[in-house]
Design a protein around this motif. Structure first.
Motif, PDB file in Angstrom:
ATOM      1  N   ASP A 126      48.570 112.190  13.808  1.00 24.74           N
ATOM      2  CA  ASP A 126      50.010 112.056  14.009  1.00 24.74           C
ATOM      3  C   ASP A 126      50.775 112.522  12.770  1.00 24.74           C
ATOM      4  O   ASP A 126      51.864 113.097  12.883  1.00 24.74           O
ATOM      5  CB  ASP A 126      50.348 110.601  14.323  1.00 24.74           C
ATOM      6  CG  ASP A 126      51.775 110.430  14.806  1.00 24.74           C
ATOM      7  OD1 ASP A 126      52.177 111.157  15.732  1.00 24.74           O
ATOM      8  OD2 ASP A 126      52.483 109.572  14.241  1.00 24.74           O
ATOM      9  N   TYR A 182      50.926 116.268  12.777  1.00 22.11           N
ATOM     10  CA  TYR A 182      51.899 116.687  13.799  1.00 22.11           C
ATOM     11  C   TYR A 182      53.328 116.554  13.282  1.00 22.11           C
ATOM     12  O   TYR A 182      54.140 117.476  13.372  1.00 22.11           O
ATOM     13  CB  TYR A 182      51.704 115.858  15.069  1.00 22.11           C
ATOM     14  CG  TYR A 182      52.869 115.935  16.015  1.00 22.11           C
ATOM     15  CD1 TYR A 182      53.089 117.080  16.790  1.00 22.11           C
ATOM     16  CD2 TYR A 182      53.775 114.878  16.116  1.00 22.11           C
ATOM     17  CE1 TYR A 182      54.176 117.160  17.643  1.00 22.11           C
ATOM     18  CE2 TYR A 182      54.865 114.946  16.976  1.00 22.11           C
ATOM     19  CZ  TYR A 182      55.052 116.095  17.732  1.00 22.11           C
ATOM     20  OH  TYR A 182      56.141 116.182  18.580  1.00 22.11           O
ATOM     21  N   THR A 229      54.159 118.974  10.357  1.00 19.74           N
ATOM     22  CA  THR A 229      54.276 120.353  10.836  1.00 19.74           C
ATOM     23  C   THR A 229      55.582 120.552  11.597  1.00 19.74           C
ATOM     24  O   THR A 229      56.289 121.553  11.424  1.00 19.74           O
ATOM     25  CB  THR A 229      53.090 120.708  11.751  1.00 19.74           C
ATOM     26  OG1 THR A 229      51.868 120.418  11.080  1.00 19.74           O
ATOM     27  CG2 THR A 229      53.117 122.177  12.119  1.00 19.74           C
ATOM     28  N   GLN A 273      50.573 121.550  16.125  1.00 20.32           N
ATOM     29  CA  GLN A 273      51.377 120.626  16.910  1.00 20.32           C
ATOM     30  C   GLN A 273      50.518 119.811  17.877  1.00 20.32           C
ATOM     31  O   GLN A 273      50.942 118.760  18.364  1.00 20.32           O
ATOM     32  CB  GLN A 273      52.440 121.402  17.704  1.00 20.32           C
ATOM     33  CG  GLN A 273      53.556 121.980  16.846  1.00 20.32           C
ATOM     34  CD  GLN A 273      54.434 120.898  16.248  1.00 20.32           C
ATOM     35  OE1 GLN A 273      55.297 120.341  16.904  1.00 20.32           O
ATOM     36  NE2 GLN A 273      54.181 120.571  15.008  1.00 20.32           N
ATOM     37  N   SER A 274      49.313 120.300  18.119  1.00 16.79           N
ATOM     38  CA  SER A 274      48.394 119.565  18.994  1.00 16.79           C
ATOM     39  C   SER A 274      47.262 118.911  18.208  1.00 16.79           C
ATOM     40  O   SER A 274      46.234 118.539  18.777  1.00 16.79           O
ATOM     41  CB  SER A 274      47.810 120.524  20.051  1.00 16.79           C
ATOM     42  OG  SER A 274      47.129 121.605  19.418  1.00 16.79           O
ATOM     43  N   HIS A 275      47.444 118.798  16.898  1.00 16.42           N
ATOM     44  CA  HIS A 275      46.418 118.173  16.053  1.00 16.42           C
ATOM     45  C   HIS A 275      46.281 116.682  16.381  1.00 16.42           C
ATOM     46  O   HIS A 275      47.255 116.016  16.750  1.00 16.42           O
ATOM     47  CB  HIS A 275      46.788 118.352  14.572  1.00 16.42           C
ATOM     48  CG  HIS A 275      45.642 118.133  13.629  1.00 16.42           C
ATOM     49  ND1 HIS A 275      45.246 116.882  13.226  1.00 16.42           N
ATOM     50  CD2 HIS A 275      44.792 119.021  13.019  1.00 16.42           C
ATOM     51  CE1 HIS A 275      44.210 116.996  12.395  1.00 16.42           C
ATOM     52  NE2 HIS A 275      43.919 118.286  12.251  1.00 16.42           N
TER      53      HIS A 275
END
Length: 475
Positions: free
Chosen positions: A456, A459, A462, A451-453
């Motif tokens: 975009d 994110y 996921t 979620q913090s990748h």
């Protein structure tokens, strides 16, 4: 395009002792003496042609050829500039004409010189073409009964067609070359050397863009369908290359290739012991595969899956071919369920999951593409069979990769697997087994970390999984 140059191997119509003496004589010459001898023999050649002294014509041509070979050992480009400079081309063109057909030894020597000259001198190619050389060479192929003349004649045409200037290639094709080459094959089916030269020439004749006329390529296909039965590897390689090129140039050609029963032969060559033949066979399969479901079934019925399995297990296969093969599999698995069933009945998916997913990035990317397409295309019953390969764990391992494209593909695979597993659960009124495995293997925590990748896309993909299947609210 490719060109060739003959070596100094002795001509077949000379005795062994005589050949050794001739080669010994020229090998001892200095470069200055070689240059002088070219001039001397050219003067002698012109006189011999005028006087129809055929023995002297042959000796002069042979001397010029052997001297140029000697010079080329020291300076590869020098002998060919010397030959063209003295103005020999018109005389070489003359002796390959119809008036000399009965003198096959003379024509063979002249052609051999032309092969060497044209392999190093584009201006010489233009000189031959401008003097109606293409027409004379094609006529010679029709008239001559000498295997050596035919072999060397094909070599000259090969070098002409190998020039970047496509007008030479088209000049050959526009001179009824296809009909002549077909007749040549019919008259020389057992001469493997001529068949090899024929295959090489055709491979040059289909190269380059714009492509040759479609009708010409279609006319060549029945001939190629017979050449592919050749026993020697070089002929096979040239023929497979030609099939590759033609199949990418014409949809009608792909259809005709199937009708000619060539696809099944190509599939069998993926099991060939020769690496180059095998590689080209796989590449040709890749070019033809997307044309229709009929093509896919033809390839599979001819043993393609066995060839894929053996090759993927090999430790000596280059990555480029490994990628090509995985790309082929990814195109097969988007076929109807009966085709997918054949793939699942083989060991290919096991190899991909347990081996390819543990290799370098480019291989893993193609392997993930296969799995994503397979899950997307298979039935829920086939997906249930697919789950025996511990897919969830293997795909979950890819989520920690440093390459964004790998991570995104892995996430997309899990999304497809969850959807298919949910459909199966609803059908059988059971639980979603992929959800259970993701929780058991703690892969959910990996998804949460993503979620913090920085990507975009990663994110969003996921988040979609977490919101849809694990009741995670968007923060």
């Amino acid at each position: 395009m490719e060109q060739k140059q003959q070596d100094n191997t002795a001509k077949k119509d000379l005795s062994g002792d005589k050949v050794e003496k001739i080669e010994e004589k020229f090998s001892a010459l200095t470069l200055e003496e070689c240059s002088t001898m070219i001039d001397t023999n050219f003067v002698q050649l012109k006189s011999a042609i005028t006087n129809q002294d055929w023995f002297l014509v042959f000796n002069s041509l042979q001397a010029i050829r052997l001297v140029t070979v000697k010079i080329s050992e020291e300076d590869p480009e020098r002998p060919f500039s010397l030959i063209t400079k003295i103005g020999i081309l018109p005389h070489l063109i003359e002796v390959i004409g119809p008036n000399y057909v009965q003198h096959s030894n003379i024509q063979s020597e002249a052609l051999w010189i032309l092969i060497n000259v044209l392999s190093n001198d584009p201006e010489a190619v233009n000189g031959v073409v401008s003097q109606n050389g293409i027409r004379m060479l094609l006529d010679l192929l029709s008239l001559s009964k000498s295997p050596e003349v035919i072999d060397n004649c094909l070599g000259v045409l090969y070098n002409i067609s190998g020039e970047e200037e496509l007008s030479y290639r088209d000049g050959i094709l526009d001179s009824d070359a296809v009909g002549i080459l077909i007749n040549l094959y019919e008259n020389n089916k057992t001469n493997h050397k001529i068949l090899t030269e024929l295959a090489l020439l055709i491979s040059n004749l289909v190269r380059g863009k714009p492509y040759p006329q479609e009708k010409i390529m279609l006319q060549l296909l029945p001939l190629l369908a017979q050449l592919i039965d050749a026993m020697d590897n070089q002929t096979l390689e040239s023929t497979l290359f030609t099939f590759r090129y033609i199949s990418t140039a014409s949809e009608k050609a792909c259809e005709l290739i199937i009708k000619l029963n060539v696809a099944s032969k190509i599939a069998k060559f993926t099991l060939h012991e020769n690496k180059n033949v095998k590689d080209l066979a796989f590449q040709t399969v890749g070019d033809l595969l997307s044309s229709s479901d009929e093509v896919v079934n033809t390839f599979l019925n001819a043993g393609l899956l066995e060839g894929i399995s053996i090759s993927l297990k090999s430790n000596n296969m280059p990555n480029s071919l490994r990628i090509e093969i995985l790309w082929i599999v990814s195109n097969i698995v988007v076929s109807p369920s009966d085709v997918i069933a054949k793939v699942l009945n083989s060991d290919i998916i096991s190899i991909i999951v347990n081996t390819c997913l543990k290799e370098e990035t480019t291989i893993r990317k193609e392997a993930l593409e296969v799995i994503w397409r397979l899950v997307n295309s298979c039935s829920v019953e086939q997906f249930q069979e697919l789950m025996k390969y511990q897919l969830v764990e293997q795909i979950g391992n890819q989520l920690e990769d440093s390459q964004t494209n790998i991570v995104l593909l892995a996430v997309n695979c899990l999304d497809e697997m969850l959807g298919k597993s949910q459909a199966l659960a609803e059908q059988k009124q059971t639980q979603n087994t992929v959800m259970i495995e993701l929780e058991r293997l703690d892969i959910i925590s990996k998804l949460e970390i993503l979620q913090s990748h920085s990507s975009d896309q990663v994110y969003k993909s996921t988040l979609k999984i977490l919101e849809t299947y694990f009741a995670v609210d968007k923060e």
